[in-house]
Motif scaffolding. Structure first.
Motif, PDB file in Angstrom:
ATOM      1  N   PHE A 169     -28.318   3.101  50.101  1.00  0.00           N
ATOM      2  CA  PHE A 169     -28.073   4.537  49.942  1.00  0.00           C
ATOM      3  C   PHE A 169     -27.413   4.812  48.595  1.00  0.00           C
ATOM      4  CE2 PHE A 169     -25.585   8.421  50.442  1.00  0.00           C
ATOM      5  CZ  PHE A 169     -26.481   9.268  51.068  1.00  0.00           C
ATOM      6  N   VAL A 170     -27.911   5.796  47.883  1.00  0.00           N
ATOM      7  CA  VAL A 170     -27.351   6.182  46.593  1.00  0.00           C
ATOM      8  C   VAL A 170     -26.732   7.572  46.737  1.00  0.00           C
ATOM      9  CG1 VAL A 170     -27.834   6.644  44.175  1.00  0.00           C
ATOM     10  CG2 VAL A 170     -29.052   4.811  45.355  1.00  0.00           C
ATOM     11  N   GLY A 171     -25.504   7.722  46.244  1.00  0.00           N
ATOM     12  CA  GLY A 171     -24.865   9.030  46.300  1.00  0.00           C
ATOM     13  C   GLY A 171     -23.711   9.057  47.274  1.00  0.00           C
ATOM     14  N   THR A 172     -23.353  10.249  47.701  1.00  0.00           N
ATOM     15  CA  THR A 172     -22.198  10.454  48.553  1.00  0.00           C
ATOM     16  C   THR A 172     -22.642  10.863  49.948  1.00  0.00           C
ATOM     17  OG1 THR A 172     -20.857  11.160  46.654  1.00  0.00           O
ATOM     18  CG2 THR A 172     -20.072  11.794  48.836  1.00  0.00           C
ATOM     19  N   TRP A 173     -22.054  10.227  50.957  1.00  0.00           N
ATOM     20  CA  TRP A 173     -22.296  10.612  52.346  1.00  0.00           C
ATOM     21  C   TRP A 173     -21.100  11.403  52.839  1.00  0.00           C
ATOM     22  CZ3 TRP A 173     -19.880  10.217  57.014  1.00  0.00           C
ATOM     23  CH2 TRP A 173     -20.651  10.483  58.162  1.00  0.00           C
ATOM     24  N   LEU A 174     -21.355  12.568  53.419  1.00  0.00           N
ATOM     25  CA  LEU A 174     -20.282  13.388  53.979  1.00  0.00           C
ATOM     26  C   LEU A 174     -20.549  13.634  55.455  1.00  0.00           C
ATOM     27  CD1 LEU A 174     -19.785  16.031  51.122  1.00  0.00           C
ATOM     28  CD2 LEU A 174     -18.322  14.073  51.662  1.00  0.00           C
ATOM     29  N   PRO A 175     -19.496  13.908  56.226  1.00  0.00           N
ATOM     30  CA  PRO A 175     -19.662  14.127  57.672  1.00  0.00           C
ATOM     31  C   PRO A 175     -20.401  15.425  57.966  1.00  0.00           C
ATOM     32  CG  PRO A 175     -17.367  13.668  57.074  1.00  0.00           C
ATOM     33  CD  PRO A 175     -18.096  13.948  55.809  1.00  0.00           C
ATOM     34  N   GLU A 176     -20.857  15.546  59.203  1.00  0.00           N
ATOM     35  CA  GLU A 176     -21.407  16.817  59.669  1.00  0.00           C
ATOM     36  C   GLU A 176     -20.259  17.797  59.877  1.00  0.00           C
ATOM     37  OE1 GLU A 176     -23.879  16.604  63.092  1.00  0.00           O
ATOM     38  OE2 GLU A 176     -25.098  14.964  62.324  1.00  0.00           O
ATOM     39  N   PRO A 177     -20.338  18.986  59.300  1.00  0.00           N
ATOM     40  CA  PRO A 177     -19.220  19.927  59.406  1.00  0.00           C
ATOM     41  C   PRO A 177     -19.224  20.697  60.718  1.00  0.00           C
ATOM     42  CG  PRO A 177     -20.965  20.916  58.115  1.00  0.00           C
ATOM     43  CD  PRO A 177     -21.432  19.514  58.464  1.00  0.00           C
ATOM     44  N   ILE A 178     -18.052  21.200  61.084  1.00  0.00           N
ATOM     45  CA  ILE A 178     -17.902  22.149  62.183  1.00  0.00           C
ATOM     46  C   ILE A 178     -17.471  23.467  61.555  1.00  0.00           C
ATOM     47  CG2 ILE A 178     -16.660  22.715  64.304  1.00  0.00           C
ATOM     48  CD1 ILE A 178     -16.229  19.721  64.712  1.00  0.00           C
ATOM     49  N   VAL A 179     -18.309  24.471  61.650  1.00  0.00           N
ATOM     50  CA  VAL A 179     -18.078  25.736  60.954  1.00  0.00           C
ATOM     51  C   VAL A 179     -17.889  26.856  61.959  1.00  0.00           C
ATOM     52  CG1 VAL A 179     -19.009  27.357  59.248  1.00  0.00           C
ATOM     53  CG2 VAL A 179     -19.521  24.918  59.055  1.00  0.00           C
ATOM     54  N   SER A 180     -16.891  27.682  61.728  1.00  0.00           N
ATOM     55  CA  SER A 180     -16.639  28.824  62.600  1.00  0.00           C
ATOM     56  C   SER A 180     -16.320  30.040  61.753  1.00  0.00           C
ATOM     57  CB  SER A 180     -15.491  28.535  63.574  1.00  0.00           C
ATOM     58  OG  SER A 180     -14.326  28.156  62.877  1.00  0.00           O
TER      59      SER A 180
END
Length: 292
Positions: A80-91
């Motif tokens: 994997f190349v780049g940045t992995w970020l978590p799945e967000p919780i948006v409200s």
């Protein structure tokens, strides 16, 4: 039938806690749901097995499933190349009632999840279960195949890593919102100086583009570089942005007529933005459910 019904009822009572554990372990709502579902399948197959502490038994199962999933994920990410970020919780950004405060108190910021992603699976489990859910090390030890003392050391190493990163935002949500509003206004205007003023000198800007062609850097550090990039891209992009709560802190969501195109989690510390986590991965955004 009565035993099966009782079992299902007890599991549903445990589900919110199990989901919270799994999300903190995996940083993915969809994977957390899979881990919890696997715990239910194992419980339903347990038959006449004596389970004295159902909550502890389920936590152990979810913990072991999450460790296996983290190890499999690491293997898949070798190229994997780049940045992995978590799945967000948006409200919704507005609302300060008791229910909203409960959500905030139980939230975990994207910046913390990013740091947790740098830990080994065993370190992450020890830290999450002990520091976030007060599970004794005597119960954590068999999950990670260690002694209680070794499990304590795992959590201690994880704790040092967490404390060494800007993961805890200012507690005043209203103050966070003012900083984010100032950032958005400066971004819309392409105002370099105003952006520098609202950014921490050592700000970290991470971008998760997923499988998209990478037309922008996936990591920038320092207020000058982040401000320059935002001043150039901001006027075009920020017009789609609006304030939101992202994992319990003041953040940003960008929408067009096609739906959500970006989510940004921000960590505001000492009145300035210390981290920006921008999620552009269409797979994560496609799964996103905006809570009212």
């Amino acid at each position: 039938m009565e035993d099966a019904t009782w079992q299902a009822e007890q599991f549903e009572r445990q589900r919110p806690r199990l989901q919270a554990v799994a999300y903190r372990m995996l940083g993915s709502l969809s994977e957390a749901e899979d881990a919890v579902q696997e715990a239910w399948l194992r419980l339903s197959r347990s038959g006449d097995e004596a389970i004295n502490n159902l909550g502890g038994w389920l936590t152990t199962v979810v913990g072991r499933v999450c460790i296996d999933m983290l190890r499999a994920r690491q293997a898949r990410r070798e190229d994997f190349v780049g940045t992995w970020l978590p799945e967000p919780i948006v409200s919704a950004e507005d609302g300060d009632g008791p229910e909203q405060q409960t959500v905030l108190a139980d939230s975990v910021g994207l910046a913390l999840l990013v740091v947790l992603e740098t830990l080994t699976p065993s370190e992450r489990l020890a830290f999450v279960l002990h520091d976030m859910f007060a599970v004794p090390f005597e119960e954590i030890a068999p999950i990670v195949d260690r002694t209680p003392a070794a499990a304590r050391q795992l959590a201690s190493r994880a704790r040092r890593r967490v404390r060494g990163a800007p993961t805890v935002p200012d507690p005043d949500l209203a103050a966070q919102r003012k900083v984010v509003a100032a950032f958005l206004a400066a971004a819309r205007a392409g105002d370099f100086d105003a952006l520098v003023a609202v950014l921490d000198p050592d700000v970290v800007f991470r971008v998760d583009t997923g499988s998209r062609t990478r037309l922008m850097p996936t990591l920038l550090t320092g207020s000058a570089d982040v401000a320059q990039h935002t001043a150039i891209q901001g006027p075009r992009f920020a017009r789609h942005c609006q304030p939101a709560l992202v994992n319990g802190t003041a953040g940003i969501v960008a929408r067009t007529s096609t739906g959500v195109i970006a989510v940004a989690g921000l960590t505001v510390r000492d009145g300035r933005i210390a981290t920006i986590d921008l999620i552009l991965d269409p797979d994560k955004l496609h799964r996103l459910v905006l809570a009212d």
